[in-house]
Scaffold this motif. Structure first.
Motif, mmCIF file in Angstrom:
data_model
loop_
_atom_site.group_PDB
_atom_site.id
_atom_site.type_symbol
_atom_site.label_atom_id
_atom_site.label_comp_id
_atom_site.label_asym_id
_atom_site.label_seq_id
_atom_site.Cartn_x
_atom_site.Cartn_y
_atom_site.Cartn_z
ATOM 1 N N ALA B 89 0.813 -1.219 0.000
ATOM 2 C CA ALA B 89 0.000 0.000 0.000
ATOM 3 C C ALA B 89 0.846 1.268 0.000
ATOM 4 O O ALA B 89 0.323 2.355 -0.189
ATOM 5 N N THR B 90 2.159 1.133 0.180
ATOM 6 C CA THR B 90 3.013 2.316 0.159
ATOM 7 C C THR B 90 3.323 2.710 -1.282
ATOM 8 O O THR B 90 3.194 1.900 -2.192
ATOM 9 N N GLY B 91 3.744 3.958 -1.477
ATOM 10 C CA GLY B 91 4.073 4.405 -2.824
ATOM 11 C C GLY B 91 5.537 4.174 -3.130
ATOM 12 O O GLY B 91 5.965 4.169 -4.284
ATOM 13 N N CYS B 92 6.322 3.935 -2.073
ATOM 14 C CA CYS B 92 7.771 3.847 -2.215
ATOM 15 C C CYS B 92 8.253 2.407 -2.150
ATOM 16 O O CYS B 92 9.452 2.173 -2.048
ATOM 17 N N ASN B 93 7.318 1.461 -2.213
ATOM 18 C CA ASN B 93 7.673 0.056 -2.104
ATOM 19 C C ASN B 93 8.385 -0.246 -0.783
ATOM 20 O O ASN B 93 9.328 -1.029 -0.745
ATOM 21 N N LYS B 94 7.939 0.391 0.256
ATOM 22 C CA LYS B 94 8.466 0.192 1.610
ATOM 23 C C LYS B 94 9.926 0.639 1.783
ATOM 24 O O LYS B 94 10.551 0.326 2.796
ATOM 25 N N THR B 95 10.464 1.357 0.800
ATOM 26 C CA THR B 95 11.855 1.795 0.926
ATOM 27 C C THR B 95 11.949 3.010 1.838
ATOM 28 O O THR B 95 13.008 3.273 2.418
ATOM 29 N N GLY B 96 10.854 3.789 1.949
ATOM 30 C CA GLY B 96 10.877 4.954 2.830
ATOM 31 C C GLY B 96 11.431 6.192 2.158
ATOM 32 O O GLY B 96 11.813 7.141 2.821
ATOM 33 N N SER B 97 11.485 6.189 0.834
ATOM 34 C CA SER B 97 11.963 7.377 0.117
ATOM 35 C C SER B 97 10.782 8.020 -0.621
ATOM 36 O O SER B 97 10.829 8.258 -1.815
ATOM 37 N N CYS B 98 9.710 8.291 0.129
ATOM 38 C CA CYS B 98 8.474 8.768 -0.485
ATOM 39 C C CYS B 98 8.513 10.264 -0.772
ATOM 40 O O CYS B 98 7.862 10.752 -1.675
#
Lengths: 161, 161
Positions: B89-98
């Motif tokens: 559901a994240t936009g950053c693929n869970k990388t945290g660089s949104c």
DNA sequence: ATAGTAGCCTAGTAAATTAGTCGGAATAAT
DNA sequence: ATTATTCCGACTAATTTACTAGGCTACTAT
């Protein structure tokens, strides 16, 4: 069901409003800067949020948006619903006419999933988010960045190239 | 995140395989008829399911597909993952660089939601679905319809008009 | 051998959606 | 009057979805 930047932007912007509550109306330009969301796109999203009675607008200079209800009375699910039309996971909009008028093999599974997601998101209010540690940390970082006008220009140049 | 007919079709088709296990390979033409899914589209979905080692194919006349693992060892989440690339559901693929390299205001919320959805769907196996009352009822209805060739033609004519 | 049945693969496509941009009102404070 | 802001509608490039079309390959029954 879809959860894209549209719904995420809406929740982020609403949370921004919640964080800066009490300072009078917040302009979309401020939210755009702080959250890195296109101003024109925010306008479209807020048109929907306003129609769904989640925010209240003040026009003219010094104007902006405010939450229409208390932070604790607005949950994440309804924000997403407002811009996205529902977090429904079924293809038939829960009508049960997925396969030529009858329910398909997996209809009930998607109903269960929808309930699960809706239950989770409707249980989280903007007030809950405001009080979270991770949200407070990010909000503080955003305050610091806003206080440095040169950095702002540098980053906008970098993202434009 | 998106959950469209693509993922729903994949789960439905896999459940169809699970329901007809033990009868040898099941052809996509059979699944297409029973579940009302385009044959060519099924081929594309099964190409991905095969690449993800969820099904095993038998070519030639009398061929078709079979589950590669036991029904109890295949869960709904991995079927959707196979065709959709993740229920994230994240936009950053869970990388945290949104937000320009850093996490955005709502990053952790979407991480929690992803975990919630994944937890729910990975806890449901094809065997679980096979044993559900609603699934059994729909499966029986589909058997009855398949046994009436005239009705089939009539419904396909109706849907074509 | 060969005909026919399936899976396999590539390419194309119409419709919808996303994530915007652009230009111009309407409105209100200074 | 000027300016800051919301409001509104139209447009758009890129992407995705849910297909179709057509040909090729592997296998089996005859």
């Amino acid at each position: 069901m879809r959860l894209t930047t549209k719904g995420r932007y809406a929740v982020t912007a609403m949370l921004d409003l919640a964080l800066h509550e009490g300072k009078g109306p917040i302009s979309l330009a401020d939210i755009s800067e702080r959250q890195g969301i296109s101003l024109s796109y925010l306008e479209q999203l807020f048109a929907k949020l306003r129609r769904n009675e989640l925010v209240h607008s003040v026009r003219g200079p010094g104007g902006g948006y405010q939450l229409k209800r208390e932070r604790g009375e607005i949950n994440v699910a309804e924000v997403i619903d407002a811009v996205n039309e529902s977090v429904d996971a079924t293809g038939c909009n829960k009508t049960g006419s997925c396969q030529s008028g009858e329910v398909c093999l997996t209809h009930h599974l998607w109903c269960d999933l929808s309930d699960q997601i809706h239950g989770f998101l409707s249980g989280i209010s903007l007030a809950d988010l405001v009080h979270r540690h991770d949200v407070q940390e990010v909000a503080e970082r955003q305050q610091r960045v806003m206080a440095q006008p040169e950095k702002l220009i540098a980053s906008s140049v970098a993202s434009a190239s």
